[in-house]
Design an enzyme around this catalytic site. Structure first.
Site, mmCIF file in Angstrom:
data_model
loop_
_atom_site.group_PDB
_atom_site.id
_atom_site.type_symbol
_atom_site.label_atom_id
_atom_site.label_comp_id
_atom_site.label_asym_id
_atom_site.label_seq_id
_atom_site.Cartn_x
_atom_site.Cartn_y
_atom_site.Cartn_z
ATOM 1 N N SER A 24 -4.361 -13.930 5.389
ATOM 2 C CA SER A 24 -3.444 -13.170 4.520
ATOM 3 C C SER A 24 -4.175 -12.064 3.777
ATOM 4 O O SER A 24 -3.679 -10.943 3.643
ATOM 5 C CB SER A 24 -2.804 -14.108 3.489
ATOM 6 N N ARG A 28 -3.944 -7.780 4.188
ATOM 7 C CA ARG A 28 -3.632 -6.945 3.017
ATOM 8 C C ARG A 28 -4.754 -5.954 2.719
ATOM 9 O O ARG A 28 -4.510 -4.862 2.233
ATOM 10 C CB ARG A 28 -3.343 -7.843 1.806
ATOM 11 N N GLY A 95 3.559 -12.267 12.111
ATOM 12 C CA GLY A 95 4.703 -12.101 11.205
ATOM 13 C C GLY A 95 4.321 -11.332 9.948
ATOM 14 O O GLY A 95 5.090 -10.526 9.429
ATOM 15 N N ASP A 316 1.500 -23.683 5.693
ATOM 16 C CA ASP A 316 0.789 -23.512 6.966
ATOM 17 C C ASP A 316 -0.059 -24.736 7.330
ATOM 18 O O ASP A 316 -0.555 -24.845 8.446
ATOM 19 C CB ASP A 316 -0.112 -22.265 6.911
ATOM 20 N N LYS A 343 8.519 -20.471 11.861
ATOM 21 C CA LYS A 343 7.109 -20.043 11.949
ATOM 22 C C LYS A 343 6.819 -19.631 13.398
ATOM 23 O O LYS A 343 7.735 -19.395 14.168
ATOM 24 C CB LYS A 343 6.188 -21.169 11.482
ATOM 25 N N ARG A 347 8.012 -25.440 13.892
ATOM 26 C CA ARG A 347 6.913 -26.397 13.693
ATOM 27 C C ARG A 347 7.386 -27.808 13.364
ATOM 28 O O ARG A 347 6.569 -28.734 13.406
ATOM 29 C CB ARG A 347 5.928 -25.884 12.625
HETATM 30 C C1 S3P Z 1 1.960 -15.338 4.707
HETATM 31 C C2 S3P Z 1 3.040 -15.967 4.132
HETATM 32 C C3 S3P Z 1 3.638 -17.198 4.696
HETATM 33 C C4 S3P Z 1 2.683 -17.912 5.652
HETATM 34 C C5 S3P Z 1 2.079 -16.946 6.624
HETATM 35 C C6 S3P Z 1 1.285 -15.871 5.906
HETATM 36 C C7 S3P Z 1 1.457 -14.093 4.085
HETATM 37 O O1 S3P Z 1 4.804 -16.842 5.403
HETATM 38 O O2 S3P Z 1 3.365 -18.930 6.324
HETATM 39 O O3 S3P Z 1 1.219 -17.628 7.525
HETATM 40 O O4 S3P Z 1 0.343 -13.659 4.438
HETATM 41 O O5 S3P Z 1 2.164 -13.535 3.237
HETATM 42 P P1 S3P Z 1 6.251 -16.684 4.689
HETATM 43 O O6 S3P Z 1 6.205 -15.535 3.790
HETATM 44 O O7 S3P Z 1 7.198 -16.466 5.834
HETATM 45 O O8 S3P Z 1 6.477 -17.971 3.983
#
Ligand code: S3P
Length: 428
Positions: A24, A28, A95, A316, A343, A347
Site C-alpha cells: 500500500s 502511494r 485494485g 488481507d 478481493k 476469498r
Molecule cells: C488497500 C486497501 C484494502 C486492501 C488492499 C489494499 C489500499 O482494500 O484490501 O489490499 O492500499 O488502500 P479496500 O480499500 O478495498 O478495503
C-alpha cells in the site's frame, strides 16, 4: 503453468527475514511522487507486480520514473505534469492502482482508458466511480461504470462531503486524491477506520490534511513537494511467517523492519488473543510510519471470534488467519467480512474450498467463515486461483501437511511477494 510440488515438512523454522516493502505504501509513494513537484526517492520499494503496474501507468502519463533493485526515483512535475496517455493504462491485478489512479485522473483535463486482468474485470468499480462522478468527473465503463474497462475524462472538480458506504481505504484515498484537486474542502467520513497511509503521506509531501475522528478534511489546490520515503516491511507479508512460526513445532523466526501502523496490526491483536508468543520491539526513531522487529515462537493457540471494527485492520490477513485457526484448539468464527467477496478472488469461497481439500473443518458463512480447529492437514492438489494471498497461505499450509501438496497458479505470489519461496526455504 504446471502445479508446483511442495513437500518439505521441516522439524522447525528458524532464522531472520527482512520483510519486503509494504504494498500500500509503495503504490502511494509513486502516486504522490508523480503529482508532487521535484524529485522523490523511495527506498525498500516493493518490486512486486502490482507496484510495477503503478510505475508503468505513471510512466505512460508522462512521469520520468527510474528504478533499480528496491530504489525508485520519481521526477514529479506536479499534477499539471501528467499528460494524456497515448495508450491504455493497464493496472494488471492491482485494485489499489485502478481505484486510487481514478481519483487522480478525475481532476485531469484529458481522457484515458484503464484496464486490468480477469480478476480486476470482476471487481466493483462503482464504489469509486459514483463519488468521483458526483465531484464532476466523466467516467464510463462496462455496465454503466461498474466494471473495467473504465474510461475517464477528468476536469474541474467540486468538493463534497462523502460518507463512505463501505470501509475501504481505496475508496477513501480515491476521493482524497480528487479532493486535492477540487475547489474548496472535501470531507470523507469512514464507517470504520481503515488504513491511513494516504493521510500520512499527504503530510510527508508537505500537504495539509485534518483528521477528526472518522472525518477527514482536505483542501483543494494544494501543491506537494517531492521527498524521501523509506517503505517499511509489509505486515501483510510478514503475517505468513508469523503464522508459520506459530504452527510449525520448535520454531523461532525474527521478522525485521515490519510496518506496525495501528490501522494494519489487527493480525497482532488476533495472535495475542489466540495465545501466540510474539515479541515486538518498536523502532522509536521512525515517525512517518511506525516500524519494529517481531519475534515469533511456536505457540499453542485457542479459537476466538473475530468481528466488528478489527476487520479492516486485518482484512488481507484473513486467508492466513483461517489456516492458523485450523491448528488452534476450539472454534474460530470470522464475521463482518463481506468485503472478502470482492478481493482478488472471492476469498470466503477460495479459502474455504482450498482448505477443505487439505482436510480442514471449515465452513463458509455469508460474511466470513467458521473454523473448527485442531485438524491435521493432508497434502492435495490445490489452487491459488490467481490470488497471491491464497497462494502463500497454501504454501505455508504445505509445511505442516502430511504428504505432498501440489499448488496450481503459484506464480500469482509475485504480485506482492516475489521472494516468498526464497524466504520460506531460508527458514528450513
Ligand atoms: C488497500 C486497501 C484494502 C486492501 C488492499 C489494499 C489500499 O482494500 O484490501 O489490499 O492500499 O488502500 P479496500 O480499500 O478495498 O478495503
Amino acid at each position: 503453468m504446471e502445479p508446483i510440488k511442495l513437500n518439505a515438512t521441516p522439524t522447525s523454522l528458524q532464522g531472520e527475514l527482512f520483510i519486503p516493502g509494504d504494498k500500500s505504501i509503495s503504490h502511494r509513494s509513486v502516486m504522490f511522487g508523480a503529482i508532487a513537484n521535484g524529485r522523490t526517492t523511495v527506498t525498500n520499494f516493493l518490486m512486486g507486480e502490482d507496484c510495477l503496474s503503478t510505475i508503468s501507468c505513471f510512466q505512460k502519463l508522462g512521469v520520468t520514473i527510474e528504478h533499480k533493485d528496491e530504489k525508485v526515483i520519481i521526477e514529479g512535475n506536479g499534477l499539471d505534469g501528467l499528460v494524456e496517455p497515448k495508450d491504455i493504462l493497464d493496472v494488471g491485478n492491482s485494485g489499489t492502482t485502478i481505484r486510487l489512479l481514478s481519483g487522480i485522473l478525475s481532476g485531469r483535463d484529458f481522457h484515458c482508458t484503464l484496464i486490468g486482468d480477469s480478476s480486476i474485470g470482476k471487481r466493483p468499480m462503482t464504489r469509486v466511480v459514483n463519488p468521483l462522478r458526483t465531484m464532476g468527473a466523466r467516467i464510463d465503463g462496462r455496465n454503466n461504470g461498474e466494471f473495467t474497462p473504465l474510461s475517464i475524462r477528468g476536469g474541474q472538480l467540486n468538493s463534497m462531503s462523502y460518507q463512505l458506504p463501505v470501509a475501504s481505504a481505496q475508496v477513501k484515498s480515491a476521493v482524497l486524491f480528487a479532493g486535492l484537486q477540487a475547489e474548496g474542502t472535501t470531507t470523507v467520513t469512514e464507517p470504520v477506520a481503515t488504513r491511513d497511509h494516504t493521510e500520512r503521506m499527504i503530510k510527508r509531501f508537505g500537504g495539509d490534511i485534518t483528521v477528526e475522528g472518522k472525518e477527514i478534511h482536505i483542501n483543494g489546490g494544494q501543491t506537494l513537494t517531492g521527498t524521501e520515503i523509506h517503505v517499511p516491511g509489509d505486515i501483510s507479508s510478514a503475517a505468513f511467517f508469523l503464522v508459520a512460526g506459530c504452527i510449525v513445532p520448535n520454531s523461532e523466526i525474527v521478522l525485521k523492519n515490519v510496518g506496525l501502523n495501528p490501522t494494519r496490526t489487527g493480525i497482532m491483536d488476533v495472535l495475542n488473543m489466540m495465545g501466540a508468543t510474539v515479541a515486538v520491539k518498536f523502532d522509536e526513531s521512525e515517525v512517518f510510519e511506525p516500524v519494529g522487529d517481531l519475534v515469533v515462537k511456536t505457540s499453542s493457540l485457542s479459537g476466538i471470534t473475530i468481528e466488528g471494527d478489527i476487520i479492516p485492520r486485518l482484512i488481507d490477513e484473513i486467508p492466513i488467519i483461517a489456516l492458523l485457526a485450523t491448528q488452534a484448539s476450539g472454534t474460530t468464527v470470522i464475521k463482518d467480512a463481506h468485503e472478502l467477496k470482492v478481493k482478488e478472488t472471492n476469498r470466503i469461497d477460495t479459502v474455504v474450498n482450498e482448505l477443505k481439500k487439505l482436510g480442514a473443518d471449515i465452513e463458509a458463512t455469508d460474511d466470513g467463515m467458521i473454523i473448527h480447529g485442531g485438524t491435521p492437514l493432508k497434502g492435495a492438489l490445490v489452487n491459488s486461483h490467481g490470488d497471491h494471498r491464497i497462494g502463500m497461505m497454501l504454501a505455508i499450509a504445505s509445511v505442516i501437511c502430511e504428504g505432498e501438496l501440489f499448488l496450481e497458479n503459484a506464480e500469482a505470489i509475485s504480485v506482492s511477494y516475489p521472494s516468498f519461496f526464497e524466504h520460506l526455504n531460508s527458514l528450513m
